[in-house]
Scaffold this motif. Structure first.
Motif, mmCIF file in Angstrom:
data_model
loop_
_atom_site.group_PDB
_atom_site.id
_atom_site.type_symbol
_atom_site.label_atom_id
_atom_site.label_comp_id
_atom_site.label_asym_id
_atom_site.label_seq_id
_atom_site.Cartn_x
_atom_site.Cartn_y
_atom_site.Cartn_z
ATOM 1 N N THR A 462 0.836 -1.211 0.000
ATOM 2 C CA THR A 462 0.000 0.000 0.000
ATOM 3 C C THR A 462 0.864 1.253 0.000
ATOM 4 O O THR A 462 0.630 2.190 -0.783
ATOM 5 C CB THR A 462 -0.929 -0.004 1.219
ATOM 6 N N GLU A 463 1.861 1.307 0.859
ATOM 7 C CA GLU A 463 2.719 2.488 0.960
ATOM 8 C C GLU A 463 3.465 2.731 -0.349
ATOM 9 O O GLU A 463 3.546 3.861 -0.830
ATOM 10 C CB GLU A 463 3.718 2.311 2.111
ATOM 11 N N ARG A 464 3.979 1.668 -0.958
ATOM 12 C CA ARG A 464 4.681 1.830 -2.225
ATOM 13 C C ARG A 464 3.731 2.309 -3.318
ATOM 14 O O ARG A 464 4.085 3.158 -4.145
ATOM 15 C CB ARG A 464 5.313 0.496 -2.653
ATOM 16 N N LEU A 466 1.025 4.108 -2.962
ATOM 17 C CA LEU A 466 0.736 5.536 -2.754
ATOM 18 C C LEU A 466 1.904 6.396 -3.217
ATOM 19 O O LEU A 466 1.708 7.481 -3.786
ATOM 20 C CB LEU A 466 0.427 5.786 -1.274
ATOM 21 N N MET A 467 3.137 5.927 -2.987
ATOM 22 C CA MET A 467 4.315 6.662 -3.438
ATOM 23 C C MET A 467 4.359 6.734 -4.958
ATOM 24 O O MET A 467 4.675 7.768 -5.547
ATOM 25 C CB MET A 467 5.570 5.969 -2.903
#
Length: 565
Positions: A462-464, A466-467
């Motif tokens: 998820t974090e990747r 969003l990045m």
């Protein structure tokens, strides 16, 4: 000159002879070629490798056959004879090749010139023509094996003897037309027929030689395979007597092959029940009685000749002949000493795996039939659950966004069907609270408790994701900027070129990518070196430059370079 309507490859015939004597001579020549085929079978036995020696002996056989045929020819008139040379030479070229045809041709030419007569040189021409035609057919066959059909062989024979008949027109004294009128049709039909029959005989010889070679190779592969396999193999006859055993069987039983062959299997393969110590059923006798594949009972121990005991597992299968009759038994068995140690090690390994899985930061899962059989703590927490809320209660479709179900279903099918051993893909997951996450899934088919299942790793991306979305937004902003922006390596290779740069310099981002900056913005060498020096010293450089546009005009540009570390 020579006339050649050979009964087997060109010869000559007497006008006074009738069709019966002509046919008799043809039969005699045919018998020579049948004998030639028989001699070739002997040659194949003693010289199976078709090397130089084989070709030389083959050429001598074809040449000798042509010479013998010329000793009993069909005489058309003095010096004009017909025998089997055209067939001999065409078959030599087709089945022997250039060297065989050359040897046979030289022998036949020498004999025909020795006989002499007005038809000698025409006969030589037929010998050469038939040999060349055979070699040409051989080359065509090598490229297209299907050319050796019956119909094509008929065409081959017709062409061979049409050429032979054409040579008769070169006979001296104008006798050629007379030859064609009296025996041309007979020669064309009968010689072609014999040509085809001899070719078919040699094809049959080739097929038998190939089958024999394949049989030898198959037997050798069988012997080598049995010697190479890791399992022990023993074969018996229909009476249960040992006929073969491989090296592994010799080691496990303590009997050598020479010692064991001919002995009853029970004497060589002594087995008992590990728990009761009573003799176990003879597997070969069971196969001979039932006619089916059987396996040993569990806890079977083999007692070697020296008294050493080993736990073994085996199976016996019937050997049947071409008519389906049971002719023996093949027994395959293996030493289970290492296997039992491996089972113990596996149990210890499973305990270690569980310890590793429970402490792993990555999610680990195992599922079958739409139900999770195992998930570790990391996998459960990723979706907002406790492991006990998932195991045995939920399946992968319960944790995946509905829009991704079709992709998930197809990926499960690919792995379970064995079309792909493993697969990696990304999709959207759904947490317990209904929120969406992005996950990367790695998984492959495994056998679990005797049934196929899927095991793998799931990682929260998820974090990747969003990045990546943020980077795409920033790239869109750069493209929307009114200033021309370019990113390039220290050697000048362009890696990014925004839309404003495209409008200013006339090169699209696609055209600019990978090119050197000075190819797009021509600068003097001194200016390039000055910019590079300032960048390395100060981390930036700026100033006005003049560049040429793609339309030929000049453009004054205020530029600023910044070194990115």
């Amino acid at each position: 000159m020579f006339s050649s309507i050979q009964i087997f490859a060109g010869a000559e015939s007497s006008a006074s002879q009738n069709i019966g004597s002509f046919a008799l001579t043809l039969v005699q020549n045919a018998a020579l070629l049948v004998a030639l085929a028989a001699l070739h079978r002997i040659l194949d036995v003693y010289l199976p490798a078709r090397g130089l020696r084989y070709q030389m002996f083959s050429g001598l056989l074809f040449g000798a056959t042509g010479i013998v045929g010329m000793l009993t020819p069909l005489k058309f008139m003095p010096g004009i004879i017909y025998d089997g040379r055209s067939i001999v030479m065409s078959v030599a070229g087709l089945f022997g090749g250039p060297l065989v045809a050359a040897i046979a041709g030289l022998m036949c030419i020498a004999m025909r010139l020795g006989i002499g007569g007005p038809g000698a040189w025409v006969g030589v021409g037929v010998i050469i023509t038939s040999g060349i035609l055979g070699v040409a057919m051989r080359h065509l066959r090598q490229r297209k094996p299907a050319v050796m059909s019956f119909g094509n062989l008929v065409v081959f024979g017709l062409v061979n003897h049409l050429l032979m008949l054409l040579w008769q027109l070169y006979l001296p004294g104008g006798v050629g037309p007379e030859v064609l009128r009296k025996i041309g049709l007979i020669v064309l039909v009968l010689f072609t027929l014999v040509n085809v029959l001899i070719c078919m005989m040699f094809l049959e010889l080739e097929n038998r030689r190939k089958q024999s070679q394949q049989l030898r190779e198959s037997e050798e592969r069988f012997r080598t395979t049995l010697q190479s396999v890791g399992d022990a193999v023993i074969t018996t006859d229909a009476q249960g007597r040992v006929t073969f055993m491989n090296t592994v069987a010799e080691v496990l039983t303590g009997w050598s092959r020479v010692e064991a062959c001919g002995k009853p299997l029970g004497e060589v393969f002594r087995i008992i029940n590990e728990d009761t110590r009573l003799p176990a059923d003879n597997p070969v006798q069971r196969v001979l009685k039932e006619g089916n594949v059987i396996g040993l009972a569990n806890h079977t121990v083999l007692i070697a000749k020296d008294g050493r005991e080993r736990p073994v597992a085996d199976s016996g299968a019937p050997i049947r002949d071409d008519e389906g009759r049971l002719s023996g038994v093949v027994l395959v068995f293996r030493d289970q000493t290492t296997e039992r140690a491996a089972q113990k090690a596996l149990q210890e390994s499973e305990a270690k795996f569980r310890m590793f899985a429970e402490s792993s930061l990555a999610g680990i899962y195992l599922y079958r039939e739409d139900c999770f059989l195992y998930v570790n703590k990391a996998a459960a927490q990723m979706f907002g659950y406790a492991p006990e809320e998932i195991i045995g209660k939920l399946g992968p479709f319960d944790l995946i966004h509905p829009d991704e179900h079709e992709m998930l279903k197809e990926n499960i099918r690919l792995r379970l069907s064995g079309e792909v051993p493993s697969i990696r893909y990304e999709l959207r997951g759904r947490r317990k609270d209904g929120s969406t996450i992005y996950v990367e899934v790695h998984g492959g088919r495994v056998e679990f408790q005797g049934k196929p299942a899927i095991m793998g790793v799931v990682i929260d991306r998820t974090e990747r994701r969003l990045m990546e979305d943020k980077l795409r937004e920033e790239a869109a902003l750069l493209d929307a900027a009114s200033d021309a922006i370019c990113v390039h390596e220290l050697d000048g290779t362009v890696s990014y070129w925004n839309q404003s740069a495209s409008r200013l310099f006339g090169f699209t981002p696609e055209a600019a990518a990978g090119k050197k900056l000075w190819e797009l913005m021509p600068l003097e060498k001194e200016r390039i070196e000055s910019i590079h020096r300032e960048l390395m010293e100060n981390g930036h450089s700026e100033g006005e430059i003049t560049v040429k546009q793609t339309n030929g005009g000049e453009l004054h540009v205020l530029c600023r370079w910044v070194l990115v570390r």
